[in-house]
Design a protein around this motif. Structure first.
Motif, PDB file in Angstrom:
ATOM      1  N   ALA A 185       0.811  -1.220   0.000  1.00  0.00           N
ATOM      2  CA  ALA A 185       0.000   0.000   0.000  1.00  0.00           C
ATOM      3  C   ALA A 185       0.844   1.271   0.000  1.00  0.00           C
ATOM      4  N   GLU A 186       2.091   1.201   0.444  1.00  0.00           N
ATOM      5  CA  GLU A 186       2.957   2.374   0.463  1.00  0.00           C
ATOM      6  C   GLU A 186       3.388   2.814  -0.931  1.00  0.00           C
ATOM      7  N   LEU A 187       3.049   2.007  -1.946  1.00  0.00           N
ATOM      8  CA  LEU A 187       3.317   2.436  -3.315  1.00  0.00           C
ATOM      9  C   LEU A 187       2.361   3.534  -3.766  1.00  0.00           C
ATOM     10  N   GLU A 188       1.331   3.795  -2.996  1.00  0.00           N
ATOM     11  CA  GLU A 188       0.412   4.892  -3.309  1.00  0.00           C
ATOM     12  C   GLU A 188       1.186   6.207  -3.387  1.00  0.00           C
ATOM     13  N   GLY A 189       1.086   6.870  -4.523  1.00  0.00           N
ATOM     14  CA  GLY A 189       1.761   8.149  -4.709  1.00  0.00           C
ATOM     15  C   GLY A 189       3.237   8.039  -5.052  1.00  0.00           C
ATOM     16  N   GLN A 190       3.787   6.834  -5.052  1.00  0.00           N
ATOM     17  CA  GLN A 190       5.203   6.629  -5.355  1.00  0.00           C
ATOM     18  C   GLN A 190       5.364   6.427  -6.863  1.00  0.00           C
ATOM     19  N   GLU A 191       6.221   7.209  -7.495  1.00  0.00           N
ATOM     20  CA  GLU A 191       6.434   7.061  -8.939  1.00  0.00           C
ATOM     21  C   GLU A 191       7.162   5.746  -9.229  1.00  0.00           C
ATOM     22  N   ILE A 207       1.320  -7.353 -10.462  1.00  0.00           N
ATOM     23  CA  ILE A 207       1.589  -6.075  -9.812  1.00  0.00           C
ATOM     24  C   ILE A 207       0.301  -5.258  -9.681  1.00  0.00           C
ATOM     25  N   PHE A 208      -0.451  -5.182 -10.777  1.00  0.00           N
ATOM     26  CA  PHE A 208      -1.680  -4.375 -10.740  1.00  0.00           C
ATOM     27  C   PHE A 208      -2.797  -5.052  -9.947  1.00  0.00           C
ATOM     28  N   ARG A 209      -2.754  -6.377  -9.853  1.00  0.00           N
ATOM     29  CA  ARG A 209      -3.728  -7.075  -9.008  1.00  0.00           C
ATOM     30  C   ARG A 209      -3.463  -6.757  -7.527  1.00  0.00           C
ATOM     31  N   LYS A 215      -6.296  -1.324  -2.958  1.00  0.00           N
ATOM     32  CA  LYS A 215      -7.094  -0.140  -3.314  1.00  0.00           C
ATOM     33  C   LYS A 215      -6.233   1.103  -3.514  1.00  0.00           C
ATOM     34  N   ILE A 216      -5.101   0.901  -4.224  1.00  0.00           N
ATOM     35  CA  ILE A 216      -4.255   2.044  -4.563  1.00  0.00           C
ATOM     36  C   ILE A 216      -4.118   2.121  -6.077  1.00  0.00           C
TER      37      ILE A 216
END
Length: 310
Positions: A185-191, A207-209, A215-216
């Motif tokens: 979930a910490e990938l939220e907002g991470q390029e 990865i997208f699953r 929910k990010i």
């Protein structure tokens, strides 16, 4: 010139007697004589000289005999190779593979294949999943060792390795570089830097699953078609890339002198299954022979924590 005429001529040359030669060939003497005449007419030279006392080869016949024996031996060899190939005892096999297959499947399978079927020539081609499947479709590969399995009836498949983990790849200066693991979930907002889906659909979808499960939304800022390019890109920019655990280990990510680091992802851990894939209408018997040389039981899941700390 017919092949049977060559065989008949060689038999005459060995016996130097038409009666014995005809008996060996299960022919009548007139039939054997007719075959010799047709051969000599097609060549335009006399090969055998005979009279009421003897049969002998002419100088042209002696030279032709040696060449005819080479032709007959080659034909016999061709027939033997064709039969052995049809039975799976000889032939060629082109296998595509990725890095996990190279480390966890091929070493033992190739050893067994060589021991059991030494006359089958195996050629290996390292490619990502997309290029492997394209090569399988056009016939340049007989077997593909890939992530994920096709959904069409054009192919058959068998799972070889269960739940290969994916890891995050970051540069040494990234804020995650010293962390043992990061929740997905910490990938939220991470390029992120990511490859095109056609390069490896199963990895892309995994990865997208995982992103959907948490929910990010992944922010894909740049593209890279191979893990080496990904490692270079994350080393100079605060991006996050992705790699399979075996690939990260093979590239020495995190080792002294490495510009990139592999970081464990969890909650969830995105994973992949490794499959052997072949055409449904495959006629090369070497494919099934190779599959018989692969361990039947599924290997255990790779231990990501132990592998990254090793």
């Amino acid at each position: 010139m017919e092949f049977r005429h060559l065989v008949s001529f060689i038999t005459i040359a060995e016996e130097l007697h038409f009666g014995r030669a005809a008996q060996r060939l299960h022919l009548t003497q007139p039939s054997l004589s007719a075959q010799l005449q047709k051969l000599e007419k097609s060549l335009g030279v006399q090969l055998v000289a005979r009279n009421s006392h003897e049969v002998k080869l002419t100088p042209a016949g002696r030279e032709f005999e040696s060449q005819a024996r080479i032709i007959v031996a080659q034909m016999d060899r061709a027939a033997a190779v064709a039969k052995a190939t049809a039975e799976g005892r000889a032939g060629a096999l082109n296998i595509g593979y990725n890095l996990p297959a190279s480390r966890h499947v091929l070493p033992e399978a190739l050893t067994r294949m060589t021991d059991r079927h030494p006359d089958i020539v195996v050629s290996l081609w390292e490619k990502r999943t997309g290029p492997q499947m394209a090569a399988l479709s056009d016939g340049s590969l007989d077997l593909a060792l890939v992530y994920g399995h096709p959904s069409t009836t054009d192919f058959r498949y068998r799972r070889l390795l269960h739940r290969v983990p994916l890891v995050a790849v970051v540069g040494r200066r990234h804020r995650w570089a010293d962390r043992p693991g990061v929740p997905f979930a910490e990938l939220e907002g991470q390029e992120c830097v990511l490859f095109a889906r056609e390069q490896c659909p199963a990895m892309y979808d995994s990865i997208f699953r995982a992103a959907a499960d948490t929910k990010i939304t992944l922010a894909v800022a740049q593209s890279a078609d191979d893990p080496g390019a990904t490692a270079h890109m994350v080393s100079v920019r605060p991006l996050v890339g992705f790699a399979s655990l075996p690939r990260a280990i093979s590239m020495g990510m995190g080792a002294t002198g490495s510009s990139s680091v592999a970081v464990k992802l969890f909650d969830p851990v995105p994973t992949l299954d490794l499959y052997a894939v072949w055409r449904a209408d495959e006629t090369n018997p070497a494919v099934s022979l190779f599959l018989d040389c692969v361990d039947s039981p599924e290997p255990a899941r790779l231990d990501i924590a132990r592998a990254l700390s090793a």
